[in-house]
Design a protein around this motif. Structure first.
Motif, PDB file in Angstrom:
ATOM      1  N   THR A  36       1.011  -1.380  -0.269  1.00 53.66           N
ATOM      2  CA  THR A  36       0.208   0.021  -0.270  1.00 53.66           C
ATOM      3  C   THR A  36       0.920   1.078  -0.001  1.00 53.66           C
ATOM      4  O   THR A  36       0.338   2.181  -0.527  1.00 53.66           O
ATOM      5  CB  THR A  36      -1.041   0.358   1.154  1.00 53.66           C
ATOM      6  OG1 THR A  36       0.095   0.194   2.373  1.00 53.66           O
ATOM      7  CG2 THR A  36      -2.258  -0.994   1.328  1.00 53.66           C
ATOM      8  N   ASN A  37       2.068   0.783   0.404  1.00 57.81           N
ATOM      9  CA  ASN A  37       2.933   1.734   0.425  1.00 57.81           C
ATOM     10  C   ASN A  37       3.998   2.780  -0.953  1.00 57.81           C
ATOM     11  O   ASN A  37       4.330   3.360  -1.071  1.00 57.81           O
ATOM     12  CB  ASN A  37       3.947   1.939   1.705  1.00 57.81           C
ATOM     13  CG  ASN A  37       3.015   2.641   2.748  1.00 57.81           C
ATOM     14  OD1 ASN A  37       2.151   3.113   2.872  1.00 57.81           O
ATOM     15  ND2 ASN A  37       3.458   2.198   4.130  1.00 57.81           N
ATOM     16  N   ALA A  39       2.715   3.327  -4.195  1.00 56.70           N
ATOM     17  CA  ALA A  39       2.713   4.062  -4.977  1.00 56.70           C
ATOM     18  C   ALA A  39       3.344   5.690  -4.615  1.00 56.70           C
ATOM     19  O   ALA A  39       4.290   6.147  -5.275  1.00 56.70           O
ATOM     20  CB  ALA A  39       1.120   4.194  -5.413  1.00 56.70           C
ATOM     21  N   PRO A  40       3.372   5.958  -3.506  1.00 55.09           N
ATOM     22  CA  PRO A  40       3.863   6.997  -2.964  1.00 55.09           C
ATOM     23  C   PRO A  40       5.487   6.530  -2.801  1.00 55.09           C
ATOM     24  O   PRO A  40       6.021   8.574  -3.098  1.00 55.09           O
ATOM     25  CB  PRO A  40       3.306   7.354  -1.612  1.00 55.09           C
ATOM     26  CG  PRO A  40       2.005   6.472  -1.624  1.00 55.09           C
ATOM     27  CD  PRO A  40       2.760   5.662  -1.830  1.00 55.09           C
ATOM     28  N   GLN A  42       7.548   5.361  -5.040  1.00 53.38           N
ATOM     29  CA  GLN A  42       7.564   5.922  -6.408  1.00 53.38           C
ATOM     30  C   GLN A  42       7.336   7.336  -6.679  1.00 53.38           C
ATOM     31  O   GLN A  42       8.742   7.814  -7.582  1.00 53.38           O
ATOM     32  CB  GLN A  42       7.086   5.128  -7.621  1.00 53.38           C
ATOM     33  CG  GLN A  42       7.459   2.785  -7.266  1.00 53.38           C
ATOM     34  CD  GLN A  42       6.004   2.408  -7.669  1.00 53.38           C
ATOM     35  OE1 GLN A  42       5.541   2.274  -8.208  1.00 53.38           O
ATOM     36  NE2 GLN A  42       7.212   0.578  -7.878  1.00 53.38           N
ATOM     37  N   ALA A  43       6.221   7.610  -6.516  1.00 57.02           N
ATOM     38  CA  ALA A  43       5.999   8.839  -6.710  1.00 57.02           C
ATOM     39  C   ALA A  43       7.228  10.201  -6.054  1.00 57.02           C
ATOM     40  O   ALA A  43       8.324  10.922  -7.208  1.00 57.02           O
ATOM     41  CB  ALA A  43       4.921   9.117  -6.099  1.00 57.02           C
ATOM     42  N   LYS A  46      10.527   9.386  -8.069  1.00 56.11           N
ATOM     43  CA  LYS A  46      10.179  10.234  -9.562  1.00 56.11           C
ATOM     44  C   LYS A  46      10.827  11.596  -9.631  1.00 56.11           C
ATOM     45  O   LYS A  46      11.092  11.978 -10.725  1.00 56.11           O
ATOM     46  CB  LYS A  46       8.896   9.880 -10.522  1.00 56.11           C
ATOM     47  CG  LYS A  46       8.950  10.081 -11.918  1.00 56.11           C
ATOM     48  CD  LYS A  46       7.611   9.653 -12.479  1.00 56.11           C
ATOM     49  CE  LYS A  46       7.673   9.798 -14.148  1.00 56.11           C
ATOM     50  NZ  LYS A  46       5.940   9.265 -14.461  1.00 56.11           N
TER      51      LYS A  46
END
Length: 62
Positions: A36-37, A39-40, A42-43, A46
């Motif tokens: 669940t953590n 995606a943030p 990876q953002a 990036k």
């Protein structure tokens, strides 16, 4: 390999089962939180990469 002189009692088997289930549940919670953590994280990675690219382009243009 360990060989016991006597078989475990039903209470010992129950305690072992409870410990196993508790460990499996903790492992599952850790896996869930990790996914669940992601995606943030990876953002942020990036965005940091883009910032470095822009900074390098700025220095190379001057």
């Amino acid at each position: 390999m360990v060989l016991w002189s006597y078989p475990p009692t039903p209470k010992q088997l129950a305690v072992s089962a409870v410990f196993f289930v508790t460990g499996a549940a903790l492992f599952a919670v850790g896996v869930h939180l990790s996914f669940t953590n992601i995606a943030p994280q990876q953002a942020r990675t990036k965005a940091r990469g883009e910032f470095v690219k822009q900074r390098l382009r700025k220095y190379l243009e001057d």
